[in-house]
Design an enzyme around this catalytic site. Structure first.
Site, mmCIF file in Angstrom:
data_model
loop_
_atom_site.group_PDB
_atom_site.id
_atom_site.type_symbol
_atom_site.label_atom_id
_atom_site.label_comp_id
_atom_site.label_asym_id
_atom_site.label_seq_id
_atom_site.Cartn_x
_atom_site.Cartn_y
_atom_site.Cartn_z
ATOM 1 N N GLU A 191 -10.534 8.194 -2.791
ATOM 2 C CA GLU A 191 -10.206 7.889 -4.193
ATOM 3 C C GLU A 191 -11.075 6.769 -4.762
ATOM 4 O O GLU A 191 -10.957 6.447 -5.943
ATOM 5 C CB GLU A 191 -8.709 7.523 -4.304
ATOM 6 C CG GLU A 191 -8.315 6.118 -3.836
ATOM 7 C CD GLU A 191 -8.317 5.907 -2.315
ATOM 8 O OE1 GLU A 191 -8.782 6.793 -1.579
ATOM 9 O OE2 GLU A 191 -7.873 4.827 -1.885
ATOM 10 N N ARG A 219 -10.521 -0.673 7.661
ATOM 11 C CA ARG A 219 -9.575 -0.780 8.800
ATOM 12 C C ARG A 219 -9.005 0.603 9.128
ATOM 13 O O ARG A 219 -7.797 0.815 9.182
ATOM 14 C CB ARG A 219 -8.462 -1.796 8.505
ATOM 15 C CG ARG A 219 -8.978 -3.233 8.489
ATOM 16 C CD ARG A 219 -7.845 -4.240 8.491
ATOM 17 N NE ARG A 219 -6.883 -3.948 7.446
ATOM 18 C CZ ARG A 219 -5.581 -3.755 7.629
ATOM 19 N NH1 ARG A 219 -5.084 -3.815 8.829
ATOM 20 N NH2 ARG A 219 -4.805 -3.513 6.613
ATOM 21 N N CYS A 264 -6.228 7.479 5.116
ATOM 22 C CA CYS A 264 -6.173 6.206 5.843
ATOM 23 C C CYS A 264 -4.735 5.923 6.319
ATOM 24 O O CYS A 264 -4.261 6.619 7.212
ATOM 25 C CB CYS A 264 -6.763 5.089 5.003
ATOM 26 S SG CYS A 264 -7.336 3.731 6.039
ATOM 27 N N HIS A 278 -11.181 6.483 2.377
ATOM 28 C CA HIS A 278 -10.574 6.338 1.041
ATOM 29 C C HIS A 278 -11.341 7.206 0.016
ATOM 30 O O HIS A 278 -12.229 6.697 -0.671
ATOM 31 C CB HIS A 278 -10.632 4.872 0.598
ATOM 32 C CG HIS A 278 -9.577 4.016 1.206
ATOM 33 N ND1 HIS A 278 -8.419 3.664 0.561
ATOM 34 C CD2 HIS A 278 -9.499 3.455 2.433
ATOM 35 C CE1 HIS A 278 -7.678 2.911 1.345
ATOM 36 N NE2 HIS A 278 -8.306 2.763 2.491
HETATM 37 N N1 GLN Z 1 -5.006 -0.287 9.009
HETATM 38 C C1 GLN Z 1 -4.100 0.214 8.030
HETATM 39 C C2 GLN Z 1 -2.808 0.705 8.665
HETATM 40 O O1 GLN Z 1 -2.607 0.590 9.795
HETATM 41 C C3 GLN Z 1 -4.716 1.332 7.214
HETATM 42 C C4 GLN Z 1 -5.806 0.795 6.347
HETATM 43 C C5 GLN Z 1 -6.024 1.572 5.086
HETATM 44 O O2 GLN Z 1 -5.196 2.371 4.670
HETATM 45 N N2 GLN Z 1 -7.113 1.286 4.445
HETATM 46 O O3 GLN Z 1 -1.986 1.216 7.990
#
Ligand code: GLN
Length: 200
Positions: free
Chosen positions: A183, A141, A82, A181
């Site tokens: 984890e 996100r 992410c 994610h």
């Molecule tokens: N939207 C976040 C970012 O721009 C990432 C979100 C996440 O790691 N769950 O870093």
């Protein structure tokens, strides 16, 4: 080849403790990395999810940015998830102007590609290199890969908001990046794939 002996988890901001737990489950010594000294002790590094803009600022203020770039350029295996995927990219779309990209993976990544926090979602993914049941993936996100260089291997894709399939798991050399994610789901298979590849 055995797994890397000591695997760091970048612990400046975001979800480092669950990654350390997965590494422990796989029998690997995990180290929280907050300083250049910590980084010097590890053979491979996990860059967790969190907020890539905040992690960027902390990489600079902690003095980790230069040493981390050098280690990645020298071939240190890395798993970015992410926000970690965003940090590893060559280019970030919809980032902050001053946000860091570590150039460890030849991809252009779009931040928050699936919409706002309420648009977080889960999906069952077929990931190349992971046999058996699909991987249950939690996207929060999440970013998506807008384009990838020729050396980049796409391990899994999903349709973006425009319906076009784009990569959500990619790899280049000893680096793997996932938009979700891994984890959080009690399934250690992506971490295992990373450790196997890191072992060569
Ligand atoms: N939207 C976040 C970012 O721009 C990432 C979100 C996440 O790691 N769950 O870093």
């Amino acid at each position: 080849m055995p797994y890397p002996k000591t695997v760091g988890v970048l612990a400046l901001q975001g979800d480092s403790s669950n990654h350390l737990a997965v590494l422990a489950e796989l029998g690997v010594e995990g180290v929280a990395v907050r300083t250049p000294g910590d980084l010097g002790k590890v053979d491979a590094l996990v860059l967790p999810g969190g907020e890539s803009t905040a992690i960027s600022l902390l990489l600079a203020s902690s003095g980790l940015l230069g040493p981390l770039r050098s280690r990645l350029a020298a071939g240190m295996p890395a798993l970015g998830t992410c926000a970690g995927m965003i940090l590893l990219a060559r280019e970030v779309v919809d980032g902050r102007a001053d946000q860091v990209h570590l150039d460890a993976l030849d991809v252009v990544v779009r931040r928050n590609a699936f919409g706002r926090q309420v648009d977080s979602f889960e999906a069952d993914l077929r990931v190349r290199g992971i046999d058996g049941a699909p991987l249950h993936a939690v996207f929060i996100r999440a970013p998506i890969v807008e384009s990838a260089g020729e050396e980049v291997e796409v391990l899994a894709s999903l349709p973006g908001t425009d319906g076009v399939e784009r990569p959500v798991v990619c790899s280049e050399g000893p680096v793997i990046a996932a938009a979700f994610h891994p984890e959080l789901t009690g399934d250690a298979r992506l971490h295992r794939l990373f450790l196997e590849r890191a072992a060569g």
